[in-house]
Design a protein around this motif. Structure first.
Motif, mmCIF file in Angstrom:
data_model
loop_
_atom_site.group_PDB
_atom_site.id
_atom_site.type_symbol
_atom_site.label_atom_id
_atom_site.label_comp_id
_atom_site.label_asym_id
_atom_site.label_seq_id
_atom_site.Cartn_x
_atom_site.Cartn_y
_atom_site.Cartn_z
ATOM 1 N N UNK A 283 0.834 -1.203 0.000
ATOM 2 C CA UNK A 283 0.000 0.000 0.000
ATOM 3 C C UNK A 283 0.868 1.252 0.000
ATOM 4 N N UNK A 284 1.942 1.231 0.781
ATOM 5 C CA UNK A 284 2.848 2.386 0.828
ATOM 6 C C UNK A 284 3.379 2.725 -0.560
ATOM 7 N N UNK A 285 3.612 1.715 -1.388
ATOM 8 C CA UNK A 285 4.123 1.961 -2.740
ATOM 9 C C UNK A 285 3.129 2.765 -3.564
ATOM 10 N N UNK A 286 1.822 2.539 -3.353
ATOM 11 C CA UNK A 286 0.828 3.302 -4.117
ATOM 12 C C UNK A 286 0.811 4.763 -3.676
ATOM 13 N N UNK A 287 1.063 5.014 -2.392
ATOM 14 C CA UNK A 287 1.111 6.389 -1.891
ATOM 15 C C UNK A 287 2.316 7.121 -2.469
ATOM 16 N N UNK A 288 3.456 6.443 -2.509
ATOM 17 C CA UNK A 288 4.647 7.084 -3.056
ATOM 18 C C UNK A 288 4.499 7.371 -4.540
ATOM 19 N N UNK A 289 3.840 6.461 -5.258
ATOM 20 C CA UNK A 289 3.568 6.703 -6.681
ATOM 21 C C UNK A 289 2.712 7.958 -6.849
ATOM 22 N N UNK A 290 1.689 8.097 -6.011
ATOM 23 C CA UNK A 290 0.817 9.263 -6.075
ATOM 24 C C UNK A 290 1.582 10.539 -5.748
ATOM 25 N N UNK A 291 2.382 10.516 -4.694
ATOM 26 C CA UNK A 291 3.108 11.723 -4.304
ATOM 27 C C UNK A 291 4.106 12.144 -5.377
ATOM 28 N N UNK A 292 4.727 11.175 -6.026
ATOM 29 C CA UNK A 292 5.653 11.511 -7.116
ATOM 30 C C UNK A 292 4.911 12.175 -8.264
ATOM 31 N N UNK A 293 3.725 11.645 -8.605
ATOM 32 C CA UNK A 293 2.928 12.244 -9.681
ATOM 33 C C UNK A 293 2.460 13.634 -9.286
ATOM 34 N N UNK A 294 2.069 13.807 -8.013
ATOM 35 C CA UNK A 294 1.619 15.118 -7.547
ATOM 36 C C UNK A 294 2.744 16.137 -7.601
ATOM 37 N N UNK A 295 3.935 15.718 -7.245
ATOM 38 C CA UNK A 295 5.081 16.624 -7.301
ATOM 39 C C UNK A 295 5.375 17.048 -8.737
ATOM 40 N N UNK A 296 5.283 16.090 -9.657
ATOM 41 C CA UNK A 296 5.575 16.377 -11.064
ATOM 42 C C UNK A 296 4.619 17.427 -11.639
ATOM 43 N N UNK A 297 3.376 17.408 -11.199
ATOM 44 C CA UNK A 297 2.387 18.342 -11.771
ATOM 45 C C UNK A 297 2.144 19.550 -10.875
ATOM 46 N N UNK A 298 2.852 19.638 -9.760
ATOM 47 C CA UNK A 298 2.715 20.794 -8.888
ATOM 48 C C UNK A 298 1.422 20.847 -8.119
ATOM 49 N N UNK A 299 0.835 19.697 -7.824
ATOM 50 C CA UNK A 299 -0.425 19.676 -7.079
ATOM 51 C C UNK A 299 -0.198 20.142 -5.642
ATOM 52 N N UNK A 300 -1.258 20.672 -5.035
ATOM 53 C CA UNK A 300 -1.206 21.209 -3.676
ATOM 54 C C UNK A 300 -1.481 20.079 -2.685
ATOM 55 N N UNK A 301 -0.432 19.377 -2.262
ATOM 56 C CA UNK A 301 -0.573 18.230 -1.365
ATOM 57 C C UNK A 301 0.188 18.495 -0.075
#
Length: 507
Positions: free
Chosen positions: A447-465
């Motif tokens: 499950x942690x791997x799915x969170x890290x995948x999401x955070x990497x994608x959010x960082x790439x697009x500049x999302x407000x996380x």
């Protein structure tokens, strides 16, 4: 001497066991592989009218060919689909079988066809009404194998060979219900879980704690578990490691699950980690409203539980202390807490669960006590996939999206490769929507791997996380890790979500 009988899964034949057989034989074991009719080589595809009973007969023939010396112990190993004919045969020769090993496979049940265990949800739906008398399911192309299980760790040459030797799967083997007398129930079993395919001992233990009666037998002391840190094909990616596990399983070793304590109750039904205010609750169908002491319309926070949760689980999620605790805290701070039961009872239910969430949001927004332009959504655990809908096209009234120990991508063995519910893709369209993500340090790795995948994608697009970390927290920490660290994280998350929901308006 231990005699291992190895039964392969969908589209495959005895060839996949080649290296495992060599290792087991070198360790002094007797090994037999089962050639399943219609599968053991592409040329066998023309075999007429092959069904599950045909494959059960194939396994029985090998069991009966093994000598009956007093010291000969048969360990029957079923990989993937192969567990269905293996268990069917063991039910008819229970006195001959020392142990059944479920190698990254499901739990066959009486009256249920093997199709129910096929990971590809769209295929299940397509074949559910098919006539399996003569049809076959074509084998995967080289790039399609991940739809049937993670290929992590499989060398390129082995994947090429797997593709070249794959055979069409006779539909009758998937559609014919398994018939069991119950004789197999006392036979000891071992589950070998491939973590790269999305399953771990910790995850199984968590599902057992949710109270599904179908899983309670897994706490029997005759049931053991091992993990292999590889994908769905350990006989190709790690035959030496698989051999070691099989030998240990034959010796009765392995991890045993903790039984459910019916007196203390499961972890998710323990009290919430903070004192919560006593606020009014109204029940509207499958939706509960927790109401603040206010005269004017107030923002609302909609809480979305995880899953899958068995349909007959009691109490249902909207009465779980962890979730009601959040809803009461929100109401105590001046917003409307909205808590619903959605219908995520099986991995194939995500579409209707997402529809249930959307309907609950509209019900809340239509209530005159709710400020329809100030809504926050808060997702937990397996409900995290549903965030994709709201990230992909956030409405103007959605002021914040929160996720706590979420699953943010389908796990490899969920069979959801074609789903739209992929938050890591959707976050690119989130714009300036604030996202509050609570991450636990002792999360299950898959499950942690799915969170890290999401955070990497959010960082790439500049999302407000904004990430709130609970370093020593487990999945479901609000009722099992009652610590100051946990309380601080919950207060931080509540304060942040409500600040976004109120958007500068007085509480």
């Amino acid at each position: 001497m231990t005699a291992f009988i190895l039964v392969s899964g969908m589209f495959t034949g005895t060839h996949i066991w080649q290296d495992t057989v060599a290792h087991l034989t070198a360790a002094g074991a007797e090994v037999h592989t089962v050639a399943l009719t219609g599968l053991d080589g592409p040329s066998a595809a023309a075999a007429p009218r092959v069904d599950l009973e045909t494959h059960i007969a194939d396994v029985l023939a090998v069991i009966d060919s093994v000598g009956v010396a007093g010291d000969r112990r048969i360990v029957l190993v079923g990989h993937d689909y192969g567990i269905h004919p293996a268990v069917g045969a063991a039910d008819r020769r229970a006195e001959r079988i020392e142990r059944i090993v479920h190698l990254d496979s499901g739990l066959p049940r009486d009256g249920v066809p093997a199709l129910a265990a096929v990971p590809d949800q769209s295929l299940r739906e397509r074949l559910a009404g098919a006539d399996g008398a003569d049809g076959v399911l074509p084998p995967p192309a080289h790039e399609e194998w991940p739809r049937w299980g993670s290929t992590a760790g499989v060398p390129d040459a082995a994947l090429d060979r797997l593709t070249a030797l794959a055979a069409p799967q006779p539909l009758g083997t998937l559609l014919q219900p398994l018939r069991l007398t119950g004789a197999v129930e006392p036979v000891p079993t071992t589950g070998v879980l491939c973590t790269g395919n999305g399953t771990s001992i910790e995850l199984v233990q968590m599902l057992v704690r949710l109270g599904d009666p179908a899983l309670r037998p897994l706490t029997d002391p005759r049931v053991t578990f091992f993990e292999l840190s590889t994908g769905h094909w350990p006989m190709l990616s790690g035959p030496a490691e698989l051999t070691d596990v099989l030998l240990r399983a034959a010796a009765g070793e392995g991890h045993r699950l903790e039984p459910v304590d019916d007196t203390a109750g499961p972890g998710h039904l323990q009290p919430f980690l903070m004192d919560v205010p006593d606020v009014p609750r109204e029940r509207h169908g499958n939706v509960d409203l927790y109401l603040p002491d206010a005269e004017e319309p107030r923002p609302a926070v909609v809480f979305v539980h995880g899953g899958p949760v068995p349909a007959d689980a009691r109490p249902t999620p909207r009465d779980w202390p962890g979730l009601t605790g959040y809803a009461r805290c929100v109401a105590g701070d001046g917003a409307v807490g909205v808590l619903l039961d959605h219908r995520l009872h099986d991995l194939g239910d995500y579409e209707r669960a997402a529809a249930d969430v959307a309907a609950a949001v509209e019900l809340a927004r239509a209530d005159p006590r709710v400020d329809q332009d100030r809504i926050a959504l808060w997702f937990f655990s397996g409900g995290g996939l549903i965030t994709a809908d709201w990230l992909d096209a956030p409405p103007a009234w959605l002021r914040c999206l929160a996720a706590t120990y979420p699953v943010l991508a389908p796990l490899p063995n969920w069979g959801l490769s074609e789903t739209r519910l992929r938050p890591a893709r959707a976050v690119a369209n989130a714009g300036d929507l604030p996202v509050v993500l609570t991450r636990v340090g002792r999360e299950m790795p898959e499950i942690a791997a799915t969170v890290e995948e999401f955070l990497a994608a959010a960082k790439d697009c500049g999302a407000d996380v904004e990430v709130i970390d609970v370093p020593n927290g487990h999945h479901g920490f609000e009722t099992i890790d009652v610590t100051d660290e946990s309380r601080t994280a919950v207060r931080h998350a509540l304060r942040t979500v409500l600040d976004h929901a109120f958007g500068g308006h007085a509480r």
